[in-house]
Motif scaffolding. Structure first.
Motif, PDB file in Angstrom:
ATOM      1  N   UNK A   4     -21.313 -15.355 -40.219  1.00 23.33           N
ATOM      2  CA  UNK A   4     -22.433 -15.562 -39.296  1.00 23.33           C
ATOM      3  C   UNK A   4     -22.352 -16.852 -38.508  1.00 23.33           C
ATOM      4  N   UNK A   5     -21.181 -17.476 -38.452  1.00 21.20           N
ATOM      5  CA  UNK A   5     -21.004 -18.707 -37.689  1.00 21.20           C
ATOM      6  C   UNK A   5     -20.391 -18.397 -36.323  1.00 21.20           C
ATOM      7  N   UNK A   6     -20.555 -19.285 -35.352  1.00 21.68           N
ATOM      8  CA  UNK A   6     -19.899 -19.089 -34.061  1.00 21.68           C
ATOM      9  C   UNK A   6     -18.376 -19.061 -34.241  1.00 21.68           C
ATOM     10  N   UNK A   7     -17.717 -18.240 -33.460  1.00 20.76           N
ATOM     11  CA  UNK A   7     -16.269 -18.070 -33.566  1.00 20.76           C
ATOM     12  C   UNK A   7     -15.548 -19.215 -32.850  1.00 20.76           C
ATOM     13  N   UNK A   8     -14.853 -20.091 -33.608  1.00 24.97           N
ATOM     14  CA  UNK A   8     -14.156 -21.209 -32.976  1.00 24.97           C
ATOM     15  C   UNK A   8     -12.917 -20.764 -32.219  1.00 24.97           C
ATOM     16  N   UNK A   9     -12.476 -19.552 -32.449  1.00 23.07           N
ATOM     17  CA  UNK A   9     -11.286 -19.040 -31.761  1.00 23.07           C
ATOM     18  C   UNK A   9     -11.644 -18.403 -30.425  1.00 23.07           C
ATOM     19  N   UNK A  10     -12.912 -18.284 -30.129  1.00 24.67           N
ATOM     20  CA  UNK A  10     -13.337 -17.641 -28.879  1.00 24.67           C
ATOM     21  C   UNK A  10     -12.981 -18.470 -27.664  1.00 24.67           C
ATOM     22  N   UNK A  11     -12.801 -19.781 -27.847  1.00 30.61           N
ATOM     23  CA  UNK A  11     -12.430 -20.642 -26.718  1.00 30.61           C
ATOM     24  C   UNK A  11     -10.976 -20.441 -26.406  1.00 30.61           C
TER      25      UNK A  11
END
Length: 113
Positions: A106-113
């Motif tokens: 449920x955390x923001x995806x750090x790989x999305x950047x």
């Protein structure tokens, strides 16, 4: 345009958690139950081999010194640290493992950047 008026007083509340309740079909389902259903669905949708590979990637990230949850800068440092030593496909798999861990928790995806 039609605007739907929602009466907050008529919104069902789960008495055990105090959270609002969603309706699925004719049954009311709490946010917690929806989250648990989602977790079970994800577990069933991935093979044990995939989950084992993701766990290995997360252990490798921890061994490197990574802490979860993390941000995109930590993921970038991790990938750069192994860019000369690991195959690009292995790095992509490790990136996917980190991404899936964050999404599943449920955390923001750090790989999305």
């Amino acid at each position: 345009m039609i605007v739907e008026n929602r009466d907050v007083a008529n919104t069902p509340i789960d008495p055990t958690s105090g959270n609002s309740v969603k309706r699925t079909g004719s049954a009311a389902v709490s946010e917690h139950e929806l989250h648990e259903r989602h977790r079970r669905f994800i577990s069933a949708a991935t093979s044990e081999n995939t989950r084992r590979t993701y766990r290995s990637g997360i252990r490798h990230f921890h061994a490197w010194g990574g802490v979860l949850p993390c941000d995109s800068a930590a993921v970038l440092r991790y990938l750069l640290a192994y860019s000369d030593a690991l195959n690009p496909r292995t790095l992509a798999l490790r990136l996917t493992a980190l991404s899936q861990w964050h999404l599943f928790q449920g955390f923001p995806d750090p790989a999305a950047d």
